[in-house]
Design an enzyme around this catalytic site. Structure first.
Site, PDB file in Angstrom:
ATOM      1  N   ARG A 443       8.297  86.528  15.769  1.00 45.38           N
ATOM      2  CA  ARG A 443       7.701  87.520  16.451  1.00 45.38           C
ATOM      3  C   ARG A 443       6.515  87.886  16.047  1.00 45.38           C
ATOM      4  O   ARG A 443       6.443  88.381  14.737  1.00 45.38           O
ATOM      5  CB  ARG A 443       8.867  88.723  16.745  1.00 45.38           C
ATOM      6  CG  ARG A 443      10.149  88.362  17.225  1.00 45.38           C
ATOM      7  CD  ARG A 443      11.070  89.520  17.257  1.00 45.38           C
ATOM      8  NE  ARG A 443      12.494  88.963  17.639  1.00 45.38           N
ATOM      9  CZ  ARG A 443      13.119  88.791  18.706  1.00 45.38           C
ATOM     10  NH1 ARG A 443      12.255  88.795  19.767  1.00 45.38           N
ATOM     11  NH2 ARG A 443      14.333  88.615  18.808  1.00 45.38           N
ATOM     12  N   ARG A 473      14.131  85.528  21.538  1.00 44.58           N
ATOM     13  CA  ARG A 473      14.791  86.381  22.646  1.00 44.58           C
ATOM     14  C   ARG A 473      14.000  87.501  22.958  1.00 44.58           C
ATOM     15  O   ARG A 473      13.494  88.411  22.210  1.00 44.58           O
ATOM     16  CB  ARG A 473      16.250  86.783  22.370  1.00 44.58           C
ATOM     17  CG  ARG A 473      16.855  87.404  23.654  1.00 44.58           C
ATOM     18  CD  ARG A 473      18.222  87.951  23.157  1.00 44.58           C
ATOM     19  NE  ARG A 473      19.152  86.622  23.245  1.00 44.58           N
ATOM     20  CZ  ARG A 473      20.009  86.281  22.441  1.00 44.58           C
ATOM     21  NH1 ARG A 473      20.104  87.049  21.241  1.00 44.58           N
ATOM     22  NH2 ARG A 473      20.664  85.279  22.450  1.00 44.58           N
ATOM     23  N   HIS A 503      13.369  80.395  12.380  1.00 42.31           N
ATOM     24  CA  HIS A 503      13.544  81.807  12.102  1.00 42.31           C
ATOM     25  C   HIS A 503      13.052  82.349  11.021  1.00 42.31           C
ATOM     26  O   HIS A 503      12.635  83.420  10.630  1.00 42.31           O
ATOM     27  CB  HIS A 503      15.071  82.275  12.292  1.00 42.31           C
ATOM     28  CG  HIS A 503      15.164  83.782  12.206  1.00 42.31           C
ATOM     29  ND1 HIS A 503      15.797  84.369  11.064  1.00 42.31           N
ATOM     30  CD2 HIS A 503      14.925  84.804  13.265  1.00 42.31           C
ATOM     31  CE1 HIS A 503      15.788  85.631  11.476  1.00 42.31           C
ATOM     32  NE2 HIS A 503      15.482  85.988  12.735  1.00 42.31           N
ATOM     33  N   ARG A 632      23.652  96.542   7.838  1.00 44.26           N
ATOM     34  CA  ARG A 632      23.259  97.515   8.535  1.00 44.26           C
ATOM     35  C   ARG A 632      24.203  97.344  10.039  1.00 44.26           C
ATOM     36  O   ARG A 632      24.239  98.343  10.711  1.00 44.26           O
ATOM     37  CB  ARG A 632      21.856  96.868   9.159  1.00 44.26           C
ATOM     38  CG  ARG A 632      21.362  97.898  10.337  1.00 44.26           C
ATOM     39  CD  ARG A 632      19.990  97.700  10.508  1.00 44.26           C
ATOM     40  NE  ARG A 632      19.527  96.412  10.534  1.00 44.26           N
ATOM     41  CZ  ARG A 632      19.171  95.679  11.770  1.00 44.26           C
ATOM     42  NH1 ARG A 632      19.808  96.532  12.905  1.00 44.26           N
ATOM     43  NH2 ARG A 632      18.986  94.632  11.967  1.00 44.26           N
TER      44      ARG A 632
END
Length: 760
Positions: A443, A473, A503, A632
């Site tokens: 991204r 996504r 990734h 998290r």
């Protein structure tokens, strides 16, 4: 026997990750052995089951209810976000932003997780979850918890945040609350700026019920024909590209009680006040807002797609037409209109959420962006990492020289991304001695300086490789655009390995120097996105270590070419060796504990749901290994259960920055091992993605990443603790009711002190 979903009814096989050996020298050697295969097949009850799992025998001695439910755990994470919005000790505009974040998070949960679960149920592929719930039970639990959370959000906004905003001179008002002069100005604004982009759609025998796009805000309008006395229904879409809340500009008047008040009008309220202009000759009886959430997950069969870009673009077009999974409506909506929407959209009553207006509180970001230092967190500006700062202020920063001096461990956002990682890529692009740049892109931001630097490098004649993950996504269209722009500029663009998302966060720069070729590397836990790097907490290492350079060279060759037998020295690489590597390190701690030696495991992750690794942690706990987990988001571990996990402690920290780094620390019998990287302990990261974990070597860096977890687990700082019954308990006040110390504020102060010391 462990159940798992698979995409095809036929019997399939999947490779087990290779083996990892932690040699006496401390060198992490990946043997990439070809291991036995696990078989997945349909059992007599119609469910898919996985046979031959190496942990099946051990798992039989563990309690069946040892896993918390993944979906409910995610909803609990979003509940923690909501608790921040309710916290009166936090700055008011930050509380408003947390309400917007909660909405955005829940939208994505329904678009992906709920939609995916419904699709699997419909196709018969849904199986009992690891927590023991049947698919329908999970769906029912999700609906129950989601209704409660949305009701709580509405209460926090209407009874807490909104009145507090008004006390601080910030109001959301209706059009009929404006003065006559202001209403005239807004009428002109509507006619000139809003009316031309509206498309009223009537519903009658000649006009079928219109398609309602996902997440769009809409007005359901009831009209009366005065000539025939017949009622009609119409839908008006609120334009998503216009500001959701419009600021009321009023004439300066120091004597006016509104002089110090900032007012906003909701866009949908302004449209509703002027509906008569959209339907001349009709009487507007009433109008209500509603919003639909649709299945927006993508399914691309890569093995059958001749061109992945073309297939993905086709699927992106279909995304807008996914089936609805949730309907939010104004609680004032009458039953007739409600029944019409439910019938035409094909949703069940359990999927209908009645909420007080305004719907879609993502719009609160407009208000949260107001400039008011008293209502925001204390201003924070990221600074250059002290190891990258020039020794003399008049000299330009030389990233390569700094890396040659020593490895540089970066910690964003406390260390500036733009003066470290971005500067590294930009300097490489401009340096005539750099011959090649290789980069993964999962991204990135709009107008990305990273993309611009890669283009500049290619146009300067450098060899540039970009591994672009176009299946990231909700960033698919953005990444397709970047991929094409890069290709047109001469960058070699590849899309990784079929069936796997790439990734990992990697950069490799090859530079000609006097001694020969030298390779400079960056391995991170976060995306190459300058915008999110200001909000996401992440780690990264800049190094020219030869072992790391060789590992990255081999990995990029694997991603761009064919290198299935690649071996790595300091990297664990999924899907082959991250799972087995972590399991091996856990087993070593078990052996130390069983031998009566100190043993510990500390983890910092976004999510942990992989059943096999959780079972390994349970066995480590039973052996006496002390385990701390700072997570998290989702956590399927059930800590503190006698005989199972009494040595496991789980906490969570949320705050102004999104905790995003992944850290894996092991006691190592006095020789600690620490890894950082892109992989969470989730099935998709371990089995369906290309991920990397890097073994740190510098003792100071190992000590530092360990300290991040140690501080996060300390009672000194505010956090949430996971109980054995699955509840998250917030501990943020001391015995006198005063707020505990803020973990992230502590790091801000730490880095400020470190920079002051370095500048002396």
């Amino acid at each position: 026997m462990t159940r798992m979903p698979v995409p095809d009814p036929a019997t399939v096989t999947s490779p087990v990750p290779g083996e990892v050996d932690l040699a006496a020298t401390g060198e992490l050697v990946i043997t990439a052995a070809t291991a036995p295969r696990r078989t997945v097949m349909r059992g007599p009850d119609g469910r898919f089951v996985r046979l031959g799992d190496p942990h099946d025998a051990d798992a039989g001695s563990l309690p069946a209810d040892r896993f918390l439910d993944r979906e409910i755990s995610w909803l609990q994470f979003n509940e923690r976000v909501l608790q921040l919005a309710a916290d009166e000790h936090l700055p008011l505009l930050e509380r408003a932003r947390f309400l917007a974040i909660f909405t955005s998070n829940l939208d994505e949960f329904f678009m992906v997780r709920v939609a995916g679960l419904k699709r699997r149920i419909a196709t018969g592929l849904a199986v009992r979850s690891a927590s023991g719930l049947e698919p329908r039970e999970v769906l029912d639990r999700i609906a129950e918890v989601s209704h409660d959370l949305l009701a709580a959000q509405a209460l926090i906004f209407h009874d807490g945040v909104r009145p507090a905003l008004e006390r601080n001179g910030i109001r959301i008002v209706r059009v009929d609350q404006l003065s006559a002069a202001e209403q005239v100005r807004f009428g002109t604004y509507f006619t000139g700026r809003i009316f031309p982009v509206l498309t009223p759609l009537a519903v009658d025998p000649a006009h079928p019920f219109p398609y309602i796009s996902g997440l769009s805000l809409n007005l359901a309008v009831v009209l009366l024909n005065p000539r025939t006395g017949k009622e009609h229904f119409a839908r008006v879409k609120v334009p998503p590209l216009l500001p959701r809340f419009i600021k009321v500009e009023h004439e300066p008047d120091p004597d006016s009680p509104l002089a110090e008040v900032t007012r906003f009008v909701a866009l949908e309220d302004l449209i509703a006040a002027h509906l008569d202009q959209l339907f001349p000759g009709m009487e507007v009886q009433e109008s209500f807002t509603f919003r639909v959430t649709r299945n927006e997950d993508l399914e691309v069969e890569e093995d059958d797609a001749e061109n992945l870009l073309t297939a993905l673009e086709r699927e992106l077009t279909r995304r807008r037409f996914g089936p609805p999974v949730r309907l939010e409506v104004d609680k004032a909506m009458d039953d007739k209109v409600m029944d019409l929407l439910v019938r035409e959209l094909g949703v069940s009553q359990a999927e209908v959420y009645r909420l007080p207006a305004p719907l879609d509180l993502r719009g609160l970001n407009v208000i949260a962006d107001l400039e008011n230092s008293e209502l925001h967190f204390e201003r924070f500006v990221a600074r250059t990492n002290v190891d990258l700062a020039p020794t003399e202020s008049a000299k330009a920063r030389d990233i390569f020289a700094a890396i040659r001096r020593s490895d540089v461990l970066l910690h964003h956002p406390y260390d500036s991304f733009s003066t470290s990682v971005q500067a590294f890529i930009e300097q490489a692009a401009a340096d005539p001695h750099v011959l090649a740049i290789k980069q993964t892109l999962y991204r990135t931001s709009g107008n990305s300086p990273i993309i611009d630097a890669l283009i500049d490098a290619a146009e300067a004649g450098k060899q540039v490789l970009a591994v672009v993950e176009i299946k990231a996504r909700f960033d698919e269209q953005n990444n397709i655009s970047w991929a094409r722009k890069l290709e047109h500029s001469g960058v070699h663009v590849v899309y990784g390995i079929v069936g796997l998302k790439t990734h990992c966060k990697l950069s490799l720069v090859v530079r000609q120097e006097a001694e020969g070729l030298r390779r400079y590397c960056h391995i991170g836990t976060g995306n190459y996105n300058p915008k999110t790097a200001r909000l996401y907490e992440d780690l990264g290492l800049l190094t020219c270590d030869e072992e790391v350079a060789e590992d990255l060279t081999r990995l990029f060759n694997m991603l761009s070419g064919l290198a299935p037998r690649a071996k790595f020295k300091r990297l664990l690489v999924a899907p082959r060796t991250v799972r087995s590597g972590l399991d091996d390190l856990i087993n070593k701690e078990i052996s130390y504990a069983e031998a009566g030696r100190p043993a510990s495991i500390r983890l910092k992750v976004n999510s942990i749901v992989d059943e096999n690794l959780i079972d390994s942690l349970y066995r480590a706990s039973q052996a006496g290994v002390k385990i701390q987990v700072l997570v998290r988001g989702i956590c399927a571990i059930r800590p503190g259960v006698p005989g199972l996990s009494e040595n496991i402690e789980v906490r969570s920290i949320l705050g102004r920055f999104l905790e995003h780094s992944r850290v894996f620390c092991f006691g190592g019998d006095g020789d600690p091992v620490a890894l950082i990287g892109s992989a969470d302990m989730m099935h998709r990261n371990l089995d369906r993605r290309v991920e990397t974990l890097l073994m740190l070597r510098d003792p100071g860096q190992i000590e530092f990443v360990e300290s991040l977890i140690t501080r996060g687990m300390s009672n000194e700082f505010a956090s949430w603790r996971l109980e054995a019954d699955g509840r998250w308990i917030r501990h943020h006040l001391d015995e006198e009711g005063q707020p505990l110390r803020d973990y992230q504020k502590r790091l801000i102060d730490y880095y400020a002190k470190k920079r002051r010391k370095a500048s002396r």
